[in-house]
Every structure is written in structure tokens, then in C-alpha cells.
Design a protein around this motif. Structure first.
Motif, PDB file in Angstrom:
ATOM      1  N   GLY A 107       0.817  -1.209   0.000  1.00 31.97           N
ATOM      2  CA  GLY A 107       0.000   0.000   0.000  1.00 31.97           C
ATOM      3  C   GLY A 107       0.852   1.260   0.000  1.00 31.97           C
ATOM      4  N   CYS A 108       0.191   2.378  -0.120  1.00 34.61           N
ATOM      5  CA  CYS A 108       0.873   3.662  -0.052  1.00 34.61           C
ATOM      6  C   CYS A 108      -0.014   4.641   0.696  1.00 34.61           C
ATOM      7  CB  CYS A 108       1.212   4.182  -1.449  1.00 34.61           C
ATOM      8  SG  CYS A 108      -0.215   4.401  -2.510  1.00 34.61           S
ATOM      9  N   LYS A 135       4.246   2.095   1.881  1.00 36.01           N
ATOM     10  CA  LYS A 135       4.225   1.592   3.252  1.00 36.01           C
ATOM     11  C   LYS A 135       5.228   0.454   3.364  1.00 36.01           C
ATOM     12  CE  LYS A 135      -0.589   2.754   4.178  1.00 36.01           C
ATOM     13  NZ  LYS A 135      -1.906   2.203   4.534  1.00 36.01           N
ATOM     14  N   GLY A 136       6.500   0.813   3.370  1.00 37.41           N
ATOM     15  CA  GLY A 136       7.572  -0.171   3.380  1.00 37.41           C
ATOM     16  C   GLY A 136       7.614  -1.020   4.627  1.00 37.41           C
ATOM     17  N   TYR A 137       6.981  -0.581   5.695  1.00 33.81           N
ATOM     18  CA  TYR A 137       6.980  -1.345   6.936  1.00 33.81           C
ATOM     19  C   TYR A 137       6.168  -2.638   6.806  1.00 33.81           C
ATOM     20  CZ  TYR A 137       2.710   1.446   7.366  1.00 33.81           C
ATOM     21  OH  TYR A 137       1.516   2.076   7.122  1.00 33.81           O
ATOM     22  N   ASN A 138       5.441  -2.788   5.711  1.00 33.37           N
ATOM     23  CA  ASN A 138       4.681  -4.026   5.486  1.00 33.37           C
ATOM     24  C   ASN A 138       5.520  -5.119   4.832  1.00 33.37           C
ATOM     25  OD1 ASN A 138       2.328  -2.936   6.531  1.00 33.37           O
ATOM     26  ND2 ASN A 138       1.641  -2.171   4.554  1.00 33.37           N
ATOM     27  N   LEU A 139       6.720  -4.770   4.387  1.00 36.22           N
ATOM     28  CA  LEU A 139       7.585  -5.739   3.717  1.00 36.22           C
ATOM     29  C   LEU A 139       8.233  -6.687   4.714  1.00 36.22           C
ATOM     30  CD1 LEU A 139       9.378  -3.326   1.252  1.00 36.22           C
ATOM     31  CD2 LEU A 139       7.507  -4.864   0.733  1.00 36.22           C
ATOM     32  N   LYS A 140       8.565  -7.873   4.244  1.00 38.77           N
ATOM     33  CA  LYS A 140       9.254  -8.856   5.078  1.00 38.77           C
ATOM     34  C   LYS A 140      10.603  -9.160   4.451  1.00 38.77           C
ATOM     35  CE  LYS A 140       5.089 -10.981   6.895  1.00 38.77           C
ATOM     36  NZ  LYS A 140       3.965 -10.547   6.094  1.00 38.77           N
ATOM     37  N   GLU A 141      11.664  -9.026   5.244  1.00 31.21           N
ATOM     38  CA  GLU A 141      13.021  -9.260   4.749  1.00 31.21           C
ATOM     39  C   GLU A 141      13.160 -10.705   4.281  1.00 31.21           C
ATOM     40  OE1 GLU A 141      17.667  -8.697   6.121  1.00 31.21           O
ATOM     41  OE2 GLU A 141      16.075  -8.352   7.560  1.00 31.21           O
ATOM     42  N   GLY A 142      13.805 -10.860   3.123  1.00 34.62           N
ATOM     43  CA  GLY A 142      14.009 -12.174   2.550  1.00 34.62           C
ATOM     44  C   GLY A 142      12.853 -12.653   1.688  1.00 34.62           C
ATOM     45  N   ILE A 143      11.672 -12.038   1.880  1.00 35.08           N
ATOM     46  CA  ILE A 143      10.502 -12.401   1.073  1.00 35.08           C
ATOM     47  C   ILE A 143      10.217 -11.297   0.054  1.00 35.08           C
ATOM     48  CG2 ILE A 143       8.012 -12.866   1.124  1.00 35.08           C
ATOM     49  CD1 ILE A 143       8.458 -14.024   3.952  1.00 35.08           C
ATOM     50  N   ASP A 144      10.022 -10.090   0.538  1.00 36.89           N
ATOM     51  CA  ASP A 144       9.706  -8.958  -0.330  1.00 36.89           C
ATOM     52  C   ASP A 144      10.957  -8.198  -0.785  1.00 36.89           C
ATOM     53  OD1 ASP A 144       6.885  -9.320  -0.150  1.00 36.89           O
ATOM     54  OD2 ASP A 144       6.945  -8.435   1.848  1.00 36.89           O
ATOM     55  N   PHE A 145      12.039  -8.306  -0.046  1.00 40.55           N
ATOM     56  CA  PHE A 145      13.276  -7.631  -0.431  1.00 40.55           C
ATOM     57  C   PHE A 145      14.460  -8.380   0.149  1.00 40.55           C
ATOM     58  CE2 PHE A 145      12.326  -5.811   3.676  1.00 40.55           C
ATOM     59  CZ  PHE A 145      13.567  -5.649   4.275  1.00 40.55           C
ATOM     60  N   LYS A 146      15.604  -8.204  -0.505  1.00 46.55           N
ATOM     61  CA  LYS A 146      16.827  -8.848  -0.029  1.00 46.55           C
ATOM     62  C   LYS A 146      17.781  -7.841   0.588  1.00 46.55           C
ATOM     63  CE  LYS A 146      16.420 -12.683  -3.123  1.00 46.55           C
ATOM     64  NZ  LYS A 146      16.744 -13.296  -4.346  1.00 46.55           N
ATOM     65  N   GLU A 147      17.770  -6.615   0.091  1.00 45.09           N
ATOM     66  CA  GLU A 147      18.637  -5.589   0.655  1.00 45.09           C
ATOM     67  C   GLU A 147      18.003  -4.233   0.405  1.00 45.09           C
ATOM     68  OE1 GLU A 147      21.853  -4.510  -2.677  1.00 45.09           O
ATOM     69  OE2 GLU A 147      22.017  -6.565  -1.931  1.00 45.09           O
ATOM     70  N   ARG A 181       4.972  26.788  -0.007  1.00 42.30           N
ATOM     71  CA  ARG A 181       4.150  25.881  -0.805  1.00 42.30           C
ATOM     72  C   ARG A 181       3.550  24.808   0.083  1.00 42.30           C
ATOM     73  NH1 ARG A 181       7.813  21.286  -3.160  1.00 42.30           N
ATOM     74  NH2 ARG A 181       9.700  21.643  -1.977  1.00 42.30           N
ATOM     75  N   TYR A 182       2.539  24.196  -0.456  1.00 48.30           N
ATOM     76  CA  TYR A 182       1.919  23.033   0.162  1.00 48.30           C
ATOM     77  C   TYR A 182       2.537  21.818  -0.527  1.00 48.30           C
ATOM     78  CZ  TYR A 182      -1.504  26.172   2.207  1.00 48.30           C
ATOM     79  OH  TYR A 182      -2.101  27.164   2.933  1.00 48.30           O
ATOM     80  N   LYS A 183       3.111  20.939   0.266  1.00 52.04           N
ATOM     81  CA  LYS A 183       3.856  19.815  -0.298  1.00 52.04           C
ATOM     82  C   LYS A 183       3.172  18.505   0.070  1.00 52.04           C
ATOM     83  CE  LYS A 183       8.523  17.903  -0.200  1.00 52.04           C
ATOM     84  NZ  LYS A 183       9.866  18.083   0.337  1.00 52.04           N
ATOM     85  N   SER A 184       2.988  17.668  -0.916  1.00 51.58           N
ATOM     86  CA  SER A 184       2.433  16.341  -0.657  1.00 51.58           C
ATOM     87  C   SER A 184       3.368  15.301  -1.248  1.00 51.58           C
ATOM     88  CB  SER A 184       1.037  16.214  -1.265  1.00 51.58           C
ATOM     89  OG  SER A 184       1.111  16.289  -2.658  1.00 51.58           O
ATOM     90  N   ARG A 185       3.444  14.169  -0.602  1.00 54.57           N
ATOM     91  CA  ARG A 185       4.265  13.061  -1.079  1.00 54.57           C
ATOM     92  C   ARG A 185       3.463  11.778  -0.980  1.00 54.57           C
ATOM     93  NH1 ARG A 185       6.672  15.994  -3.612  1.00 54.57           N
ATOM     94  NH2 ARG A 185       8.664  16.917  -3.156  1.00 54.57           N
ATOM     95  N   LEU A 186       3.568  10.996  -2.032  1.00 55.49           N
ATOM     96  CA  LEU A 186       2.957   9.670  -2.024  1.00 55.49           C
ATOM     97  C   LEU A 186       4.062   8.694  -1.659  1.00 55.49           C
ATOM     98  CD1 LEU A 186       0.380   8.071  -2.582  1.00 55.49           C
ATOM     99  CD2 LEU A 186       1.148   7.824  -4.946  1.00 55.49           C
ATOM    100  N   VAL A 187       3.941   8.054  -0.520  1.00 58.21           N
ATOM    101  CA  VAL A 187       5.007   7.182  -0.025  1.00 58.21           C
ATOM    102  C   VAL A 187       4.497   5.751   0.131  1.00 58.21           C
ATOM    103  CG1 VAL A 187       6.233   9.033   1.161  1.00 58.21           C
ATOM    104  CG2 VAL A 187       4.508   7.753   2.387  1.00 58.21           C
TER     105      VAL A 187
END
Length: 163
Positions: A91-92, A116-128, A108-114
Motif C-alpha cells: 500500500g501507499c 508503506k515499506g513497513y509491510n515488507l518482510k526481509e528475505g521475502i519482499d526484499f533482499k537488501e 508551498r503546500y507539499k504532498s508526497r505519495l510514499v
């Protein structure tokens, strides 16, 4: 001050934004110039939205979101691909900030679409992971070299930076 958490509430505290040690008990604006007091009051006068429902009611925030989406498209940040079988999309969320000039005016008014990296699991969704961040020592060295060699320095703000 809405960016900061004021410790844990106890059962004796009200549900409002009360705090066991309010800053007003320790800080005074008596020695602060009227111009700076005005600047400080300006900072707290604009509330940053906490939900999408708040954002869509203000055209300035809607424009900030449109600019962010346009920048993401212009930089070809992503491409639409089919989701592999058995995978769940990440998600974001939108993050909103008001950026001020040194004199207290809204820049200015600043918005960022980020993501939700905290939902990832090491070794499954990313390696490094790799997130280049400048160290303060590097900044000091560059500033020292610039001063010693009498180089001109310029500051700039990047609205969108992608590696």
C-alpha cells in the motif's frame, strides 16, 4: 507542535492534547521580538491535513497532490505490470507538509505519495535496502573546502529527486 508526541497519557489526563509537562510552563515569549512572535503564530495557524477527506476540501492541497502525481509520471517512477500469483501489493499513503520561507510566509503546500515499506518482510519482499543519505561529516568537509578555497556555494531545493 502537532508534529511531536507528548509522552503517554495516563488515566488522569483528559483525552485532549494535554501534557504532563506543557512547554508553556518552561518557555516564555517575553524576550522574543514582535516580528518573530508573528512568525511563530503563523507556523501554527495552518493545520496540516490528517486525512484524505480533509485534503479534498482544500484546492491548495489537491493541487499539491496533482503536482506530485505529475512528477511521478514525468519521472517514469513506476509502470503497470500484472501482480505475480500469490503476492500482495504494498500500500501507499499521502504525507502532507506546509513549507515556509524564512520570513514565515507559506512557500508551498507539499504532498508526497510514499510506500508503506513497513509491510515488507526481509528475505521475502526484499533482499537488501539502500538509501543514500549524506553524513554531517561530509557536509562539514565540503563547507570547510569551500571556505578554504573561497568557493561560491549555492543552495537549491529539489521538488522531486530520483536516483
Amino acid at each position: 507542535m502537532q508534529d511531536y508526541v507528548c509522552g503517554r497519557r495516563t488515566l488522569h489526563q483528559s483525552s485532549s492534547n494535554s501534557c504532563a509537562f506543557p512547554m508553556s510552563s518552561y518557555l516564555s515569549l517575553e524576550a522574543v521580538s514582535p516580528a518573530y512572535q508573528l512568525f511563530l503564530s503563523t507556523l501554527s495557524s495552518i493545520q496540516e491535513p490528517q486525512s484524505y477527506a480533509e485534503v479534498v476540501q482544500d484546492p491548495q492541497w489537491v493541487e499539491a497532490m496533482e503536482q506530485e502525481l505529475q512528477a511521478l509520471n514525468d519521472n517514469q517512477t513506476w509502470s503497470m505490470v500484472p501482480l505475480p500469483a500469490g503476492k500482495v501489493p504494498i500500500g501507499c499513503k499521502w504525507v502532507f507538509k506546509v513549507k515556509y520561507r524564512a520570513n514565515g510566509e507559506v512557500e508551498r503546500y507539499k504532498s508526497r505519495l510514499v510506500v508503506k515499506g513497513y509491510n515488507l518482510k526481509e528475505g521475502i519482499d526484499f533482499k537488501e535496502t539502500f538509501s543514500p543519505v549524506v553524513k554531517m561529516m561530509t557536509v562539514r568537509v565540503v563547507l570547510a573546502l569551500a571556505a578554504a578555497n573561497q568557493w561560491c556555494l549555492h543552495q537549491m531545493d529539489m521538488s522531486n529527486a530520483f536516483l
